[in-house]
Design a protein around this motif. Structure first.
Motif, PDB file in Angstrom:
ATOM      1  N   ALA A   1       0.859  -1.195  -0.009  1.00 43.80           N
ATOM      2  CA  ALA A   1       0.099   0.082  -0.062  1.00 43.80           C
ATOM      3  C   ALA A   1       0.791   1.293   0.136  1.00 43.80           C
ATOM      4  N   TYR A   2       2.117   1.358   0.570  1.00 43.17           N
ATOM      5  CA  TYR A   2       2.976   2.369   0.701  1.00 43.17           C
ATOM      6  C   TYR A   2       3.953   1.992  -0.395  1.00 43.17           C
ATOM      7  N   PHE A   3       4.701   0.978  -0.545  1.00 42.33           N
ATOM      8  CA  PHE A   3       5.581   0.803  -1.335  1.00 42.33           C
ATOM      9  C   PHE A   3       5.210  -0.523  -2.326  1.00 42.33           C
ATOM     10  N   PRO A   4       4.727  -0.211  -3.634  1.00 41.86           N
ATOM     11  CA  PRO A   4       4.274  -1.050  -4.316  1.00 41.86           C
ATOM     12  C   PRO A   4       5.606  -2.097  -4.826  1.00 41.86           C
ATOM     13  N   GLU A   5       6.575  -1.529  -4.979  1.00 48.38           N
ATOM     14  CA  GLU A   5       7.614  -2.516  -5.570  1.00 48.38           C
ATOM     15  C   GLU A   5       8.335  -3.295  -4.563  1.00 48.38           C
ATOM     16  N   CYS A   6       8.141  -3.152  -3.174  1.00 47.05           N
ATOM     17  CA  CYS A   6       8.581  -3.934  -2.283  1.00 47.05           C
ATOM     18  C   CYS A   6       8.567  -5.403  -2.210  1.00 47.05           C
ATOM     19  N   LYS A   7       9.459  -6.043  -1.567  1.00 48.55           N
ATOM     20  CA  LYS A   7       9.693  -7.557  -1.429  1.00 48.55           C
ATOM     21  C   LYS A   7       9.416  -7.832   0.005  1.00 48.55           C
ATOM     22  N   ILE A   8       8.804  -8.911   0.403  1.00 43.75           N
ATOM     23  CA  ILE A   8       8.970  -9.332   1.741  1.00 43.75           C
ATOM     24  C   ILE A   8       9.511 -10.981   1.638  1.00 43.75           C
ATOM     25  N   ARG A   9      10.941 -10.818   2.102  1.00 42.65           N
ATOM     26  CA  ARG A   9      11.674 -12.203   1.843  1.00 42.65           C
ATOM     27  C   ARG A   9      12.061 -12.859   3.199  1.00 42.65           C
ATOM     28  N   PRO A  10      11.502 -14.105   3.243  1.00 44.97           N
ATOM     29  CA  PRO A  10      11.828 -14.749   4.526  1.00 44.97           C
ATOM     30  C   PRO A  10      13.238 -15.038   4.523  1.00 44.97           C
ATOM     31  N   PHE A  11      13.846 -15.037   6.019  1.00 42.60           N
ATOM     32  CA  PHE A  11      15.237 -15.376   6.111  1.00 42.60           C
ATOM     33  C   PHE A  11      15.437 -16.236   7.309  1.00 42.60           C
ATOM     34  N   GLY A  12      16.696 -16.498   7.744  1.00 36.89           N
ATOM     35  CA  GLY A  12      16.773 -17.373   8.946  1.00 36.89           C
ATOM     36  C   GLY A  12      16.280 -19.063   8.631  1.00 36.89           C
TER      37      GLY A  12
ATOM     38  N   LEU B   1       9.363  -8.985  11.745  1.00 39.69           N
ATOM     39  CA  LEU B   1       9.529  -8.366  10.360  1.00 39.69           C
ATOM     40  C   LEU B   1      10.521  -7.113  10.475  1.00 39.69           C
ATOM     41  N   THR B   2      11.666  -7.210   9.869  1.00 43.75           N
ATOM     42  CA  THR B   2      12.851  -6.186   9.989  1.00 43.75           C
ATOM     43  C   THR B   2      12.945  -5.684   8.627  1.00 43.75           C
ATOM     44  N   ALA B   3      13.797  -4.397   8.677  1.00 48.49           N
ATOM     45  CA  ALA B   3      14.101  -4.015   7.260  1.00 48.49           C
ATOM     46  C   ALA B   3      15.659  -3.627   7.356  1.00 48.49           C
ATOM     47  N   ASN B   4      16.209  -3.511   6.277  1.00 47.90           N
ATOM     48  CA  ASN B   4      17.634  -3.099   6.260  1.00 47.90           C
ATOM     49  C   ASN B   4      18.323  -4.217   6.767  1.00 47.90           C
ATOM     50  N   ASN B   5      18.172  -5.424   6.769  1.00 50.13           N
ATOM     51  CA  ASN B   5      18.926  -6.346   7.432  1.00 50.13           C
ATOM     52  C   ASN B   5      19.475  -7.295   6.378  1.00 50.13           C
ATOM     53  N   ARG B   6      20.346  -6.713   5.408  1.00 47.19           N
ATOM     54  CA  ARG B   6      20.876  -7.604   4.314  1.00 47.19           C
ATOM     55  C   ARG B   6      21.938  -8.448   4.828  1.00 47.19           C
ATOM     56  N   VAL B   7      22.693  -8.338   5.903  1.00 38.78           N
ATOM     57  CA  VAL B   7      23.637  -9.237   6.110  1.00 38.78           C
ATOM     58  C   VAL B   7      23.153 -10.440   6.674  1.00 38.78           C
ATOM     59  N   ALA B   8      21.824 -10.484   7.434  1.00 42.04           N
ATOM     60  CA  ALA B   8      21.366 -11.615   7.953  1.00 42.04           C
ATOM     61  C   ALA B   8      20.789 -12.558   6.624  1.00 42.04           C
TER      62      ALA B   8
END
Ligand code: CTP
Ligand code: MG
Length: 590
Positions: free
Chosen positions: A225-236, A331-338
């Motif tokens: 709704a705010y960021f149409p091009e976003c992705k939510i990616r599972p990690f861990g 849910l995190t953001a800016n967590n590319r190292v993980a």
């Protein structure tokens, strides 16, 4: 037995194919081509056969059937976008339900499960089918309450016709209780079988992984709704291959496609830029974004409850429970190292089947003895334990796993990756990774894992999987495990001396137990009443206390005996029990 129901792409025939997924998982490991044959025979359309994007990815895929982390991720995300989650009445006629849905298009696969009611995950062959389905779906009219008019892919099935009598078979989304596990393992005939059996029972099922990606996809619809091009990616552990049924769902809100990082700027001439607000720092921007998305999840996210914004943490996050799936979500953001370390763990897990088996056994053992906990605290975490297993496997005389530095040397130009100044480059193509010829059995490895850490110089040395060797400690924390991508970070900084001591003590105890004949060979006799064997091998290592091993209920205020006493008493109790079973007093082991 876990069953997975696959539907042929042609719903006209309404054929339901039933195949045990665990068997399928192991078969496809033994016979890499099995999956493809299976899908061709049933006429199932795979995502990969349809989209150019994936076909291009497949071209660079290794020929031995192992897919790179990102190929798997891309396929799963695409699959989830074609899926819907439906709450169903307990008595739902499966055939009628599928017939009703297939009016919108062919169904690729589906399954039912229970979590505070019954749910169905349905994956269509084409995304357009979902649009058609959603167009015909109504917002409920409730007389005395107002509803948030938010449309998502979490739906409810209403049946105003005749009540159905049958109920579909549900897939379990939880692990078997520890006592049942101990019994099942005791009935195996070797420690190697016990270890593989535990892995099979504990690892995430195909359905559970689908559900995890679907929850990410549902959350993406909110964030979009705010960021149409976003992705939510599972990690861990949801994606790194070491996840146990019931583990939390770690998610990463990826805004890279919006950030412009991937847009090429012209060297000269005119160009346009978006006007944006500025934040004081990247951390502040992350906190604002998560705060807004957290609010949306709280206010509009169907099934999302107990939303907490934990924005002051080192890694800001929004935590909530997703009731329809039963997942605890972070849910995190800016967590590319993980994200990168999840990819690395996945790669290590794919390199040799013994890696996952050992990690599952050690994690399960640690949980059984409260070395790890689901509550945050001074405990060792599953992530730290996994890195410890990887390090141990790098330290074998003939190493089973290569060092991260070696994986970096093997990287190609497309693998190059630098995050916040840290070089996170390593090879992604499995075929480029040469493996050494180590033939150690799982039993040997488990035994030696306990010996290795029972005698490790924790007071002086740190664990470093980049170098594949211990290094002098540069800080005072009792346990120092260097983050693979940022050596200055200790991933086990939270662990206190008492917890480390408990870990070391249990490692020594377990190493000792595995050397004893009373524990390391199956008991030939079964308990008369149950026809079950007394716990031995890995099963004995999972027994939470001596009293339980002896079949006596633990008193809550009972003091813990020293390790050697516990072992002595455990041995005694096993011996006595076997004597009673056989009635000959000669000891129970074959
Ligand atoms: N992570 C990290 N450093 C830490 C803790 C976590 O880099 N000190 C990263 C790892 O990639 C880890 C992921 O964050 O896999 C998720 O953390 P967590 O949920 O604690 O661990 P999992 O590996 O997911 O294991 P679990 O099954 O216990 O959730
Ligand atoms: Mg996790």
């Amino acid at each position: 037995m876990r069953l997975y129901q696959w539907l042929s792409a042609t719903m006209a025939s309404s054929m339901v194919f039933v195949l045990p997924m665990r068997t399928r998982g192991s078969l496809s490991k033994c016979f890499p081509k099995f999956d493809n044959c299976f899908q061709r025979k049933l006429g199932i359309n795979t995502a990969a056969s349809r989209t150019d994007r994936l076909i291009k990815k497949d071209e660079v895929e290794p020929k031995n059937g192992r897919k790179t982390f990102y190929t798997v991720e891309e396929e799963r995300i695409e699959q989830a976008q074609r899926s819907v989650l439906i709450s169903c009445p307990a008595k739902t006629n499966e055939k009628k339900f599928l017939k009703y849905l297939s009016r919108h298009g062919d169904i690729n696969k589906y399954f039912f499960y229970e979590s505070y009611g019954m749910y169905a995950v349905v994956e269509f062959v084409h995304k357009e089918s979902l649009t058609s389905l959603l167009n015909g779906t109504a917002i409920p009219c409730i007389n005395h309450e107002a509803t948030m008019p938010f449309k998502s892919r979490l739906l409810s099935l209403r049946n105003t016709g005749s009540v159905d009598q049958s109920a579909p078979q549900c897939q379990s989304q939880t692990t078997i209780p520890i006592n049942d596990l101990i019994q099942r393992l005791s009935n195996e005939n070797s420690i190697d079988h016990q270890i593989t059996s535990l892995t099979e029972m504990y690892q995430l099922t195909e359905e559970n992984v689908c559900l995890r990606y679907l929850v990410c996809s549902l959350l993406k619809d909110i964030a979009a709704a705010y960021f149409p091009e976003c992705k939510i990616r599972p990690f861990g552990s949801s994606v790194n291959g070491f996840g146990k049924l019931g583990c939390d769902l770690d998610m990463f809100l990826d805004l890279d496609d919006i950030s412009g990082r991937n847009v090429k700027k012209p060297k000269a001439g005119l160009s346009l830029e978006y006007q944006t607000k500025r934040a004081a720092s990247e951390r502040a921007a992350t906190q604002s974004i998560l705060s807004v998305i957290g609010e949306c999840v709280d206010q509009f996210g169907p099934g999302c409850v107990g939303v907490q914004k934990i924005l002051q943490a080192r890694c800001p996050l929004v935590r909530f429970a997703h009731q329809p799936s039963g997942f605890q979500c972070d849910l995190t953001a800016n967590n590319r190292v993980a994200m990168k370390s999840s990819e690395l763990l996945y790669l290590y897990g794919e390199l040799d089947h013994r890696v996952r088996c050992l990690v599952f056994s050690v994690r399960c053992w640690a949980r059984a003895h409260s070395i790890t906990s689901s509550i945050p605290g001074a405990w060792i975490t599953n992530f730290s334990l996994t890195v410890m297993v990887l390090f141990f496997l790098q330290r074998r005389t003939v190493p089973i796993l290569p060092t991260l530095d070696h994986l970096k040397d093997l990287a190609g130009p497309l693998d190059k990756c630098v995050i916040e100044g840290n070089d996170c480059t390593f090879v992604s193509d499995f075929t480029k990774i040469p493996l050494r010829d180590n033939t150690e059995t799982l039993e040997q490895l488990l035994q030696e894992f306990f010996e290795f850490y029972g005698t490790f110089a924790f007071s002086r040395m740190s664990i470093n999987i980049r170098k594949g060797r211990e290094q002098s400690k540069s800080e005072v924390s009792p346990l120092n495990i260097q983050n693979p991508f940022d050596a200055a970070l200790n991933v086990s900084k939270n662990v206190n001396g008492t917890q480390l001591e408990r870990f070391v003590g249990l490692c020594r105890e377990s190493a000792w137990m595995l050397q004893q004949r009373e524990f390391n060979v199956p008991h030939s006799q079964t308990r008369a009443a149950t026809r079950d064997r007394a716990p031995w091998g890995l099963a004995a290592l999972l027994l939470p206390s001596v009293s339980q091993a002896a079949g006596v209920k633990v008193r809550k205020n009972r003091k813990r005996e020293p390790a050697s006493e516990r072992i002595k008493s455990l041995l005694e109790s096993l011996k006595n029990r076997d004597d009673k079973t056989t009635g000959n007093g000669t000891g129970g082991n074959s």
